[in-house]
Scaffold this active site. Structure first.
Site, short mmCIF file in Angstrom:
data_model
loop_
_atom_site.label_atom_id
_atom_site.label_comp_id
_atom_site.label_asym_id
_atom_site.label_seq_id
_atom_site.Cartn_x
_atom_site.Cartn_y
_atom_site.Cartn_z
N LYS A 170 0.89 -1.17 0.00
CA LYS A 170 0.00 0.00 0.00
C LYS A 170 0.93 1.22 0.00
O LYS A 170 1.35 1.70 1.06
CB LYS A 170 -0.92 -0.02 1.23
CG LYS A 170 -2.02 1.02 1.20
CD LYS A 170 -3.02 0.79 2.33
CE LYS A 170 -3.97 1.95 2.53
NZ LYS A 170 -4.98 2.09 1.49
N1 PPE Z 1 -8.24 -1.22 -2.54
C1 PPE Z 1 -7.69 0.00 -2.53
C2 PPE Z 1 -7.07 0.52 -3.77
C3 PPE Z 1 -7.68 0.73 -1.35
O1 PPE Z 1 -7.10 1.93 -1.33
C4 PPE Z 1 -8.27 0.21 -0.19
C5 PPE Z 1 -8.28 1.01 1.08
C6 PPE Z 1 -8.86 -1.07 -0.25
C7 PPE Z 1 -8.82 -1.76 -1.45
C8 PPE Z 1 -9.46 -1.73 0.95
O2 PPE Z 1 -8.47 -2.11 1.87
P1 PPE Z 1 -8.78 -2.20 3.42
O3 PPE Z 1 -8.94 -0.83 3.92
O4 PPE Z 1 -7.62 -2.90 3.98
O5 PPE Z 1 -10.03 -2.99 3.58
N2 PPE Z 1 -8.49 2.36 0.85
C9 PPE Z 1 -8.25 3.37 1.85
C10 PPE Z 1 -8.55 4.65 1.12
C11 PPE Z 1 -8.90 5.83 1.92
C12 PPE Z 1 -8.46 7.14 1.32
O6 PPE Z 1 -9.18 7.73 0.49
O7 PPE Z 1 -7.40 7.60 1.72
C13 PPE Z 1 -9.09 3.11 3.08
O8 PPE Z 1 -10.20 2.58 2.96
O9 PPE Z 1 -8.62 3.42 4.17
#
Ligand code: PPE
Length: 316
Positions: A170
């Protein structure tokens, strides 16, 4: 339009008392970096997003904090960034930031990046700096959308191949892909973008993983062109515990058009129903029974109401 940073800050709720930076808590206004901060120029930073919720017993708990911190360290390992703190220290920093700012429910943002020193792509000597901030954050895609379901548009921006940008990291820079996809979708009055991978299969939303349901079975793309979401993993576990079949499998966009239900998952978005893709109604255009069930159990887990998932909570 007049740009007033103070006004923006006040409206966003970002300004808290303290931010944890490089080992200790500093006042919000002192959590600054130099313009020659290496990561600002090349986007090589790794970060996390977690949420803290108030449990029914009144205590606050960070959802799956251990898994988020582990993913932060996985991300750092993938990009060869040496972390100057241990996972335990970062966990404690997250809890400290919530506590010191007296936030009972909030979003938590740890970030690790290269500071100033050398410039250029080949620089390796700059210090790795780590910060953790927290702030109150409401429904990511809007309250209304979270209830009724969001309208998605397939993006003209393609999710990067895993040999270009490793999906398990990430990392900051790659979010340009998400931001451009999100701009495009919202400019055309959709709530969010759905990105396809380089082979044209469904990958994920700009900041959410993606699921479809048909005939009672659930499908989600494998971790190849999407982030290994912690909400995704939690939802898969919740579904399997409920006896629902979940397969991690590639599917084209028309599988979404003919799905009975679809939803997105993410820390910020939580579980958000999807009611349309490319102007095709999904199912009857309302959150379906499996989506509603997942939303309910997930919510219970977040607030410590489900004993099966209490180990997912890290009390601050
Ligand atoms: N895919 C992407 C590209 C992504 O950025 C997130 C989190 C997820 C999937 C889901 O991952 P998880 O949070 O572990 O379930 N995206 C973050 C974006 C927030 C932002 O705009 O900054 C988040 O949900 O925290």
């Amino acid at each position: 339009m007049e740009y007033d940073p103070e006004e923006l800050l006040a409206a966003s709720g970002l300004r808290t008392d303290k931010i944890w930076m490089d080992g200790g808590l500093v006042p919000y206004d002192q959590a600054n970096v130099h313009i020659l901060t290496h990561s600002l120029h090349y986007g090589l930073a790794v970060f996390e997003g977690m949420r803290c919720y108030k449990s029914d017993d009144g205590r606050s708990a960070i959802f799956r904090a251990n898994e988020h911190v582990r993913r932060l360290f996985d991300s750092a390992h993938i990009v060869e960034m040496p972390m100057p703190f241990s996972q335990e220290e970062i966990l404690k920093a997250c809890a400290d930031v919530v506590r010191v700012n007296r936030l009972s429910e909030c979003y938590i943002r740890p970030i690790a990046f290269y500071g100033e020193g050398e410039m250029g792509l080949s620089a390796r000597g700059n210090a790795v700096r780590v910060a953790v901030a927290a702030w109150p954050w409401g429904a990511y895609l809007g309250e209304e959308a979270a209830r009724q379901g969001v309208r998605l548009k397939t993006s003209s921006f393609v999710r990067f191949h895993h040999n270009s940008i490793p999906p398990n990291a990430k990392a900051s820079g790659p979010y340009i892909n998400s931001i451009l996809a999100g701009y495009e979708a919202r400019r055309h009055n959709y709530d969010e973008a759905l990105l396809l991978d380089v082979n044209g299969y469904v990958a994920e939303g700009s900041g959410e993983n993606f699921f479809i349901v048909r005939d009672g079975e659930v499908r989600t793309p494998p971790i190849m062109s999407c982030l290994p979401g912690i909400t995704r993993a939690s939802v898969i576990r919740i579904l399997r515990d409920a006896g629902v079949t979940v397969t991690e499998q590639l599917f084209p966009r028309d599988a979404v058009y003919i799905a009975d239900e679809a939803f997105m998952t993410g820390t910020a978005a939580e579980v958000t129903p999807v009611r349309e893709l490319d102007d095709r109604t999904i199912g009857d255009g309302k959150p379906g029974p499996i989506t509603l069930k997942v939303m309910e159990v997930f919510r219970a887990a977040l607030h410590g109401r489900d004993p099966r998932y209490r180990s997912w909570l890290y009390y601050v």
